[in-house]
Design a protein around this motif. Structure first.
Motif, PDB file in Angstrom:
ATOM      1  N   MET A  91       0.856  -1.190   0.000  1.00  0.00           N
ATOM      2  CA  MET A  91       0.000   0.000   0.000  1.00  0.00           C
ATOM      3  C   MET A  91       0.885   1.231   0.000  1.00  0.00           C
ATOM      4  SD  MET A  91      -2.814   1.203   2.790  1.00  0.00           S
ATOM      5  CE  MET A  91      -3.822  -0.248   2.538  1.00  0.00           C
ATOM      6  N   ALA A  92       1.038   1.856  -1.172  1.00  0.00           N
ATOM      7  CA  ALA A  92       1.888   3.031  -1.287  1.00  0.00           C
ATOM      8  C   ALA A  92       1.236   4.225  -0.588  1.00  0.00           C
ATOM      9  CB  ALA A  92       2.140   3.357  -2.757  1.00  0.00           C
ATOM     10  N   ARG A  93       2.054   5.009   0.106  1.00  0.00           N
ATOM     11  CA  ARG A  93       1.559   6.206   0.803  1.00  0.00           C
ATOM     12  C   ARG A  93       1.870   7.433  -0.028  1.00  0.00           C
ATOM     13  NH1 ARG A  93      -0.598   7.719   5.279  1.00  0.00           N
ATOM     14  NH2 ARG A  93      -0.732   5.537   5.854  1.00  0.00           N
ATOM     15  N   ILE A  94       0.849   8.244  -0.266  1.00  0.00           N
ATOM     16  CA  ILE A  94       0.955   9.412  -1.139  1.00  0.00           C
ATOM     17  C   ILE A  94       0.654  10.677  -0.347  1.00  0.00           C
ATOM     18  CG2 ILE A  94      -0.035  10.573  -3.159  1.00  0.00           C
ATOM     19  CD1 ILE A  94      -0.690   7.789  -4.258  1.00  0.00           C
ATOM     20  N   LEU A  95       1.485  11.685  -0.539  1.00  0.00           N
ATOM     21  CA  LEU A  95       1.209  13.019  -0.005  1.00  0.00           C
ATOM     22  C   LEU A  95       0.564  13.827  -1.111  1.00  0.00           C
ATOM     23  CD1 LEU A  95       1.392  15.224   2.136  1.00  0.00           C
ATOM     24  CD2 LEU A  95       3.735  15.690   1.353  1.00  0.00           C
ATOM     25  N   LEU A  96      -0.687  14.236  -0.903  1.00  0.00           N
ATOM     26  CA  LEU A  96      -1.451  14.987  -1.901  1.00  0.00           C
ATOM     27  C   LEU A  96      -1.515  16.445  -1.469  1.00  0.00           C
ATOM     28  CD1 LEU A  96      -3.396  15.032  -4.399  1.00  0.00           C
ATOM     29  CD2 LEU A  96      -5.245  14.584  -2.782  1.00  0.00           C
ATOM     30  N   VAL A  97      -0.762  17.297  -2.132  1.00  0.00           N
ATOM     31  CA  VAL A  97      -0.699  18.724  -1.775  1.00  0.00           C
ATOM     32  C   VAL A  97      -1.619  19.484  -2.711  1.00  0.00           C
ATOM     33  CG1 VAL A  97       0.817  20.673  -1.287  1.00  0.00           C
ATOM     34  CG2 VAL A  97       1.717  18.325  -1.154  1.00  0.00           C
ATOM     35  N   GLU A  98      -2.784  19.888  -2.192  1.00  0.00           N
ATOM     36  CA  GLU A  98      -3.813  20.538  -3.006  1.00  0.00           C
ATOM     37  C   GLU A  98      -4.655  21.429  -2.105  1.00  0.00           C
ATOM     38  OE1 GLU A  98      -5.931  22.146  -5.446  1.00  0.00           O
ATOM     39  OE2 GLU A  98      -4.793  20.558  -6.465  1.00  0.00           O
ATOM     40  N   ASP A  99      -4.771  22.730  -2.466  1.00  0.00           N
ATOM     41  CA  ASP A  99      -5.511  23.660  -1.623  1.00  0.00           C
ATOM     42  C   ASP A  99      -6.996  23.708  -1.943  1.00  0.00           C
ATOM     43  OD1 ASP A  99      -4.894  24.957  -4.093  1.00  0.00           O
ATOM     44  OD2 ASP A  99      -5.482  26.860  -3.191  1.00  0.00           O
ATOM     45  N   ASP A 100      -7.404  23.186  -3.092  1.00  0.00           N
ATOM     46  CA  ASP A 100      -8.825  23.133  -3.440  1.00  0.00           C
ATOM     47  C   ASP A 100      -9.456  21.983  -2.656  1.00  0.00           C
ATOM     48  OD1 ASP A 100     -11.306  22.389  -4.719  1.00  0.00           O
ATOM     49  OD2 ASP A 100     -10.699  23.588  -6.439  1.00  0.00           O
ATOM     50  N   GLU A 101     -10.269  22.327  -1.653  1.00  0.00           N
ATOM     51  CA  GLU A 101     -10.791  21.312  -0.735  1.00  0.00           C
ATOM     52  C   GLU A 101     -11.631  20.260  -1.443  1.00  0.00           C
ATOM     53  OE1 GLU A 101     -13.462  21.062   3.378  1.00  0.00           O
ATOM     54  OE2 GLU A 101     -12.745  22.994   2.620  1.00  0.00           O
ATOM     55  N   ALA A 102     -12.503  20.695  -2.355  1.00  0.00           N
ATOM     56  CA  ALA A 102     -13.368  19.740  -3.057  1.00  0.00           C
ATOM     57  C   ALA A 102     -12.548  18.806  -3.936  1.00  0.00           C
ATOM     58  CB  ALA A 102     -14.403  20.488  -3.892  1.00  0.00           C
ATOM     59  N   LEU A 103     -11.577  19.361  -4.647  1.00  0.00           N
ATOM     60  CA  LEU A 103     -10.727  18.537  -5.502  1.00  0.00           C
ATOM     61  C   LEU A 103      -9.903  17.569  -4.666  1.00  0.00           C
ATOM     62  CD1 LEU A 103      -9.561  17.795  -8.241  1.00  0.00           C
ATOM     63  CD2 LEU A 103      -7.948  19.707  -8.009  1.00  0.00           C
ATOM     64  N   ALA A 104      -9.377  18.052  -3.542  1.00  0.00           N
ATOM     65  CA  ALA A 104      -8.575  17.187  -2.670  1.00  0.00           C
ATOM     66  C   ALA A 104      -9.400  16.019  -2.141  1.00  0.00           C
ATOM     67  CB  ALA A 104      -7.996  18.001  -1.511  1.00  0.00           C
ATOM     68  N   ARG A 105     -10.656  16.305  -1.757  1.00  0.00           N
ATOM     69  CA  ARG A 105     -11.527  15.224  -1.268  1.00  0.00           C
ATOM     70  C   ARG A 105     -11.782  14.198  -2.366  1.00  0.00           C
ATOM     71  NH1 ARG A 105     -14.800  19.300   1.111  1.00  0.00           N
ATOM     72  NH2 ARG A 105     -16.316  18.982  -0.566  1.00  0.00           N
ATOM     73  N   GLY A 106     -12.067  14.676  -3.576  1.00  0.00           N
ATOM     74  CA  GLY A 106     -12.356  13.766  -4.674  1.00  0.00           C
ATOM     75  C   GLY A 106     -11.163  12.904  -5.045  1.00  0.00           C
ATOM     76  N   LEU A 107      -9.980  13.528  -5.126  1.00  0.00           N
ATOM     77  CA  LEU A 107      -8.778  12.769  -5.473  1.00  0.00           C
ATOM     78  C   LEU A 107      -8.402  11.789  -4.366  1.00  0.00           C
ATOM     79  CD1 LEU A 107      -6.543  15.538  -7.101  1.00  0.00           C
ATOM     80  CD2 LEU A 107      -7.844  13.737  -8.244  1.00  0.00           C
ATOM     81  N   THR A 108      -8.567  12.210  -3.130  1.00  0.00           N
ATOM     82  CA  THR A 108      -8.264  11.311  -2.006  1.00  0.00           C
ATOM     83  C   THR A 108      -9.150  10.080  -2.061  1.00  0.00           C
ATOM     84  OG1 THR A 108      -7.531  13.131  -0.582  1.00  0.00           O
ATOM     85  CG2 THR A 108      -8.224  11.109   0.512  1.00  0.00           C
ATOM     86  N   ALA A 109     -10.446  10.290  -2.306  1.00  0.00           N
ATOM     87  CA  ALA A 109     -11.375   9.159  -2.382  1.00  0.00           C
ATOM     88  C   ALA A 109     -11.016   8.239  -3.545  1.00  0.00           C
ATOM     89  CB  ALA A 109     -12.805   9.663  -2.524  1.00  0.00           C
ATOM     90  N   ALA A 110     -10.692   8.829  -4.696  1.00  0.00           N
ATOM     91  CA  ALA A 110     -10.365   8.018  -5.874  1.00  0.00           C
ATOM     92  C   ALA A 110      -9.096   7.206  -5.655  1.00  0.00           C
ATOM     93  CB  ALA A 110     -10.210   8.929  -7.092  1.00  0.00           C
ATOM     94  N   LEU A 111      -8.073   7.826  -5.071  1.00  0.00           N
ATOM     95  CA  LEU A 111      -6.809   7.120  -4.857  1.00  0.00           C
ATOM     96  C   LEU A 111      -6.930   6.060  -3.779  1.00  0.00           C
ATOM     97  CD1 LEU A 111      -4.354  10.139  -5.146  1.00  0.00           C
ATOM     98  CD2 LEU A 111      -4.705   8.306  -6.804  1.00  0.00           C
ATOM     99  N   ARG A 112      -7.693   6.365  -2.735  1.00  0.00           N
ATOM    100  CA  ARG A 112      -7.911   5.341  -1.710  1.00  0.00           C
ATOM    101  C   ARG A 112      -8.694   4.164  -2.288  1.00  0.00           C
ATOM    102  NH1 ARG A 112      -9.286   9.251   3.549  1.00  0.00           N
ATOM    103  NH2 ARG A 112      -7.096   9.686   4.063  1.00  0.00           N
TER     104      ARG A 112
END
Length: 227
Positions: free
Chosen positions: A1-22
């Protein structure tokens, strides 16, 4: 399980990408600004960093430069809406490994991350030892006093979070955010249940996991039998 640091200030985009990657099996830590990203990158052994260029406190280029100058060799994928050759060249010259223009589909981001993860690891050894515990992050396998211990996925994530911060307190809220998806219903005592399971599986010879009331949990570099 690779651990990724997602640096993104757009809260909605960050939530969507986090859900997709998880959903693809990655463990994701979101960071909303550059200072937070730099602090997290210093403390955690990330496999990949995705870095937005436009951040509220500093440029993503400044974050990239700071990471590389500090010796960080983690693959970095820049995310940006700037479609100019000059910006792409600047990022690559500063040490970025790849560039992805916004808007993009999560599937393309996933493909870029898989490509970066296939490159030879900058860390020559994926093994971590804490007392009698040995953990192989590349294969998600652990041993206690030479005996292999079977863990479920969430138990593994919880253990790995404590191991990489051995001797430091990790808050209950942070553990819950990393063990469970943001859209999952989490029982109030869920982390306590998983901590109890880990303690049983690690046994008296494994490292102690101490409860810091009101703060979180800390893994110690001593066997539980000695505490």
């Amino acid at each position: 399980m690779a651990r990724i640091l997602l640096v993104e200030d757009d809260e909605a985009l960050a939530r969507g990408l986090t859900a997709a990657l998880r959903g693809e099996g990655y463990s994701v830590d979101p960071a909303p600004d550059g200072e937070t990203a730099l602090e997290m990158a210093r403390d955690e052994p990330y496999a990949v960093i995705t870095l937005d260029v436009n951040l509220p406190d500093m440029s993503g280029f400044d974050v990239l430069k700071s990471l590389r100058s500090s010796g960080c060799r983690v693959p970095i994928l820049m995310l940006t809406a700037r479609d100019s050759l000059e910006d792409r060249v600047k990022g690559l010259d500063l040490g970025a490994d790849d560039y992805l223009l916004k808007p993009f589909e999560p599937a393309e981001l996933g493909a870029r991350l898989r490509a970066l993860l296939r490159r030879p690891a900058s860390d020559p050894s994926p093994l971590i030892r804490v007392g009698n515990l040995e953990i192989d992050r590349s294969r998600c396998v652990i041993w206690v006093s030479g005996e292999q211990i079977d863990l479920r996925r969430r138990e593994w994530v919880l253990l790995e979070r404590l191991v990489v911060r051995v001797g430091k307190v990790v808050s209950k809220d942070r553990l819950a955010a990393e063990v469970f998806g943001f859209d999952e219903a989490v029982a109030p005592n869920a982390i306590e249940v998983y901590i109890a399971r880990l303690r049983r599986k690690l046994g008296p010879q494994g490292p102690a996991i101490r409860t810091m009331r009101g703060l979180g949990y800390v893994m110690e570099n001593t066997p539980a039998a000695e505490t």
